[in-house]
Design a protein around this motif. Structure first.
Motif, PDB file in Angstrom:
ATOM      1  N   PHE A  11      43.430  34.858  35.285  1.00 32.64           N
ATOM      2  CA  PHE A  11      44.515  35.640  35.869  1.00 32.64           C
ATOM      3  C   PHE A  11      45.691  34.725  36.148  1.00 32.64           C
ATOM      4  O   PHE A  11      45.542  33.496  36.201  1.00 32.64           O
ATOM      5  CB  PHE A  11      44.063  36.330  37.161  1.00 32.64           C
ATOM      6  CG  PHE A  11      43.736  35.376  38.283  1.00 32.64           C
ATOM      7  CD1 PHE A  11      44.720  34.975  39.189  1.00 32.64           C
ATOM      8  CD2 PHE A  11      42.457  34.859  38.436  1.00 32.64           C
ATOM      9  CE1 PHE A  11      44.435  34.094  40.215  1.00 32.64           C
ATOM     10  CE2 PHE A  11      42.159  33.982  39.468  1.00 32.64           C
ATOM     11  CZ  PHE A  11      43.141  33.598  40.352  1.00 32.64           C
ATOM     12  N   PHE A  12      46.836  35.312  36.315  1.00 28.05           N
ATOM     13  CA  PHE A  12      48.007  34.556  36.729  1.00 28.05           C
ATOM     14  C   PHE A  12      48.828  35.417  37.672  1.00 28.05           C
ATOM     15  O   PHE A  12      48.711  36.651  37.671  1.00 28.05           O
ATOM     16  CB  PHE A  12      48.839  34.087  35.532  1.00 28.05           C
ATOM     17  CG  PHE A  12      49.471  35.196  34.736  1.00 28.05           C
ATOM     18  CD1 PHE A  12      50.776  35.612  34.990  1.00 28.05           C
ATOM     19  CD2 PHE A  12      48.763  35.823  33.713  1.00 28.05           C
ATOM     20  CE1 PHE A  12      51.365  36.624  34.256  1.00 28.05           C
ATOM     21  CE2 PHE A  12      49.347  36.841  32.964  1.00 28.05           C
ATOM     22  CZ  PHE A  12      50.644  37.243  33.236  1.00 28.05           C
ATOM     23  N   ALA A  48      49.057  39.936  40.753  1.00 20.91           N
ATOM     24  CA  ALA A  48      48.122  39.151  39.955  1.00 20.91           C
ATOM     25  C   ALA A  48      47.805  39.965  38.710  1.00 20.91           C
ATOM     26  O   ALA A  48      47.474  41.149  38.813  1.00 20.91           O
ATOM     27  CB  ALA A  48      46.853  38.864  40.744  1.00 20.91           C
ATOM     28  N   GLU A  49      47.919  39.337  37.562  1.00 18.15           N
ATOM     29  CA  GLU A  49      47.674  40.029  36.302  1.00 18.15           C
ATOM     30  C   GLU A  49      46.479  39.397  35.590  1.00 18.15           C
ATOM     31  O   GLU A  49      46.356  38.172  35.519  1.00 18.15           O
ATOM     32  CB  GLU A  49      48.913  39.963  35.415  1.00 18.15           C
ATOM     33  CG  GLU A  49      48.785  40.740  34.111  1.00 18.15           C
ATOM     34  CD  GLU A  49      50.062  40.743  33.296  1.00 18.15           C
ATOM     35  OE1 GLU A  49      49.972  40.634  32.062  1.00 18.15           O
ATOM     36  OE2 GLU A  49      51.154  40.854  33.917  1.00 18.15           O
ATOM     37  N   GLN A  87      46.537  43.650  32.806  1.00 11.82           N
ATOM     38  CA  GLN A  87      46.568  44.653  33.861  1.00 11.82           C
ATOM     39  C   GLN A  87      46.861  44.010  35.212  1.00 11.82           C
ATOM     40  O   GLN A  87      46.428  42.884  35.480  1.00 11.82           O
ATOM     41  CB  GLN A  87      45.226  45.389  33.946  1.00 11.82           C
ATOM     42  CG  GLN A  87      44.883  46.197  32.709  1.00 11.82           C
ATOM     43  CD  GLN A  87      43.568  46.937  32.883  1.00 11.82           C
ATOM     44  OE1 GLN A  87      42.676  46.508  33.610  1.00 11.82           O
ATOM     45  NE2 GLN A  87      43.450  48.067  32.203  1.00 11.82           N
ATOM     46  N   VAL A  88      47.576  44.730  36.048  1.00  9.53           N
ATOM     47  CA  VAL A  88      47.819  44.279  37.410  1.00  9.53           C
ATOM     48  C   VAL A  88      46.566  44.561  38.240  1.00  9.53           C
ATOM     49  O   VAL A  88      46.117  45.701  38.320  1.00  9.53           O
ATOM     50  CB  VAL A  88      49.037  44.994  38.032  1.00  9.53           C
ATOM     51  CG1 VAL A  88      49.163  44.662  39.514  1.00  9.53           C
ATOM     52  CG2 VAL A  88      50.310  44.597  37.295  1.00  9.53           C
ATOM     53  N   VAL A  89      46.001  43.507  38.826  1.00  8.60           N
ATOM     54  CA  VAL A  89      44.743  43.657  39.560  1.00  8.60           C
ATOM     55  C   VAL A  89      44.862  43.254  41.030  1.00  8.60           C
ATOM     56  O   VAL A  89      43.881  43.340  41.781  1.00  8.60           O
ATOM     57  CB  VAL A  89      43.617  42.841  38.888  1.00  8.60           C
ATOM     58  CG1 VAL A  89      43.350  43.365  37.478  1.00  8.60           C
ATOM     59  CG2 VAL A  89      43.971  41.346  38.845  1.00  8.60           C
ATOM     60  N   GLY A  90      46.039  42.813  41.439  1.00  7.21           N
ATOM     61  CA  GLY A  90      46.205  42.418  42.828  1.00  7.21           C
ATOM     62  C   GLY A  90      47.668  42.344  43.222  1.00  7.21           C
ATOM     63  O   GLY A  90      48.550  42.217  42.359  1.00  7.21           O
ATOM     64  N   THR A  91      47.926  42.430  44.516  1.00  5.39           N
ATOM     65  CA  THR A  91      49.289  42.360  45.027  1.00  5.39           C
ATOM     66  C   THR A  91      49.329  41.591  46.345  1.00  5.39           C
ATOM     67  O   THR A  91      48.327  41.513  47.069  1.00  5.39           O
ATOM     68  CB  THR A  91      49.877  43.763  45.296  1.00  5.39           C
ATOM     69  OG1 THR A  91      49.104  44.408  46.328  1.00  5.39           O
ATOM     70  CG2 THR A  91      49.857  44.626  44.040  1.00  5.39           C
ATOM     71  N   ALA A 137      44.428  33.031  45.874  1.00  6.76           N
ATOM     72  CA  ALA A 137      45.577  32.568  45.098  1.00  6.76           C
ATOM     73  C   ALA A 137      46.847  33.312  45.500  1.00  6.76           C
ATOM     74  O   ALA A 137      47.928  32.717  45.585  1.00  6.76           O
ATOM     75  CB  ALA A 137      45.296  32.749  43.609  1.00  6.76           C
ATOM     76  N   LEU A 138      46.730  34.601  45.743  1.00 12.41           N
ATOM     77  CA  LEU A 138      47.878  35.379  46.193  1.00 12.41           C
ATOM     78  C   LEU A 138      48.361  34.879  47.559  1.00 12.41           C
ATOM     79  O   LEU A 138      49.571  34.756  47.792  1.00 12.41           O
ATOM     80  CB  LEU A 138      47.511  36.856  46.258  1.00 12.41           C
ATOM     81  CG  LEU A 138      47.374  37.571  44.906  1.00 12.41           C
ATOM     82  CD1 LEU A 138      46.658  38.916  45.081  1.00 12.41           C
ATOM     83  CD2 LEU A 138      48.739  37.778  44.259  1.00 12.41           C
TER      84      LEU A 138
END
Length: 223
Positions: free
Chosen positions: A4-5, A112-113, A117-121, A155-156
């Motif tokens: 992810f990034f 987070a992608e 797909q976007v998997v986190g905010t 990470a976020l």
């Protein structure tokens, strides 16, 4: 395990970001309800109502109806509390994410992608709390259930902390609920410290023992 990034929010992320906010909030309803029903001012009452038929004080039907009404009310009160929180978000910062977070100084929003797909905010804004002139608030942290346990939430959080550090802030603060166990356990491990707890001035928060936990991460000064 997929990689992810983390990147800045784009307008095309709007619907997914809002859905993550909804699912990440609503999922705590069950845990908050379980916590409420275990409170010492609740479970003895339920137990007493179940015992009354054995003492020939009330009928079994009356006892069961009374317990059902109380349990149903607790569930409804918990559900409504989260529902109102979601509605408030939808009509405030989550209504226009770009305008609120990317077009105001001291605000930002990341996603987070993974696998396209976007998997986190996660988001940030200047702290509204007293004494927080040089503090930023960590907000809207959510990771979809299928991608948890991969370090995305940490990470976020680090991305947001780095943003605060680059702006010369002294601390990052956040609030979370007692029901969000995984969240506050992660904050503990990351070096956030619990400074105090409080109840929001909303109906039934004390009845449900819906405590808000206030955390603070002090940003070390650069040597």
């Amino acid at each position: 395990m997929s990689t992810f990034f983390i990147r800045l929010y784009k307008d095309s992320d709007y619907e997914v970001a809002r859905q993550l906010f909804v699912s990440g909030t609503a999922e705590h309803t069950t845990e908050a309800f379980k916590h409420a029903i275990r409170q010492p001012h609740i479970w003895p009452l339920l137990l007493a109502l179940l015992v009354l038929p054995a003492l020939d004080i009330v009928s079994i039907t009356t006892s069961i109806c009374a317990v059902t009404i109380i349990v149903g009310f607790l569930w409804y009160a918990t559900w409504r509390m989260y529902r109102n929180y979601i509605r408030l978000g939808f009509f405030s910062d989550m209504l226009d994410i770009r305008k609120h977070y990317l077009e105001q100084d001291g605000h930002c929003f990341w996603v987070a992608e993974s696998g396209g797909q976007v998997v986190g905010t996660v988001a940030t804004a200047p702290s509204p709390y007293p004494g927080g002139e040089k503090h930023l608030e960590l907000k809207r942290l959510s990771v979809c259930e299928s991608h948890r346990g991969r370090g995305i939430a940490k990470a976020l959080c680090r991305t947001m902390i780095d943003f605060a550090r680059q702006r010369g802030c002294e601390a990052v603060v956040l609030t979370t609920s007692l029901a969000q166990k995984d969240a506050w356990k992660m904050y503990d491990k990351m070096g956030f410290r619990l400074t105090h707890t409080f109840y929001r001035p909303k109906p039934f928060t004390k009845l449900l023992d819906f405590k808000i936990l206030f955390y603070q991460y002090d940003i070390p000064e650069l040597q």
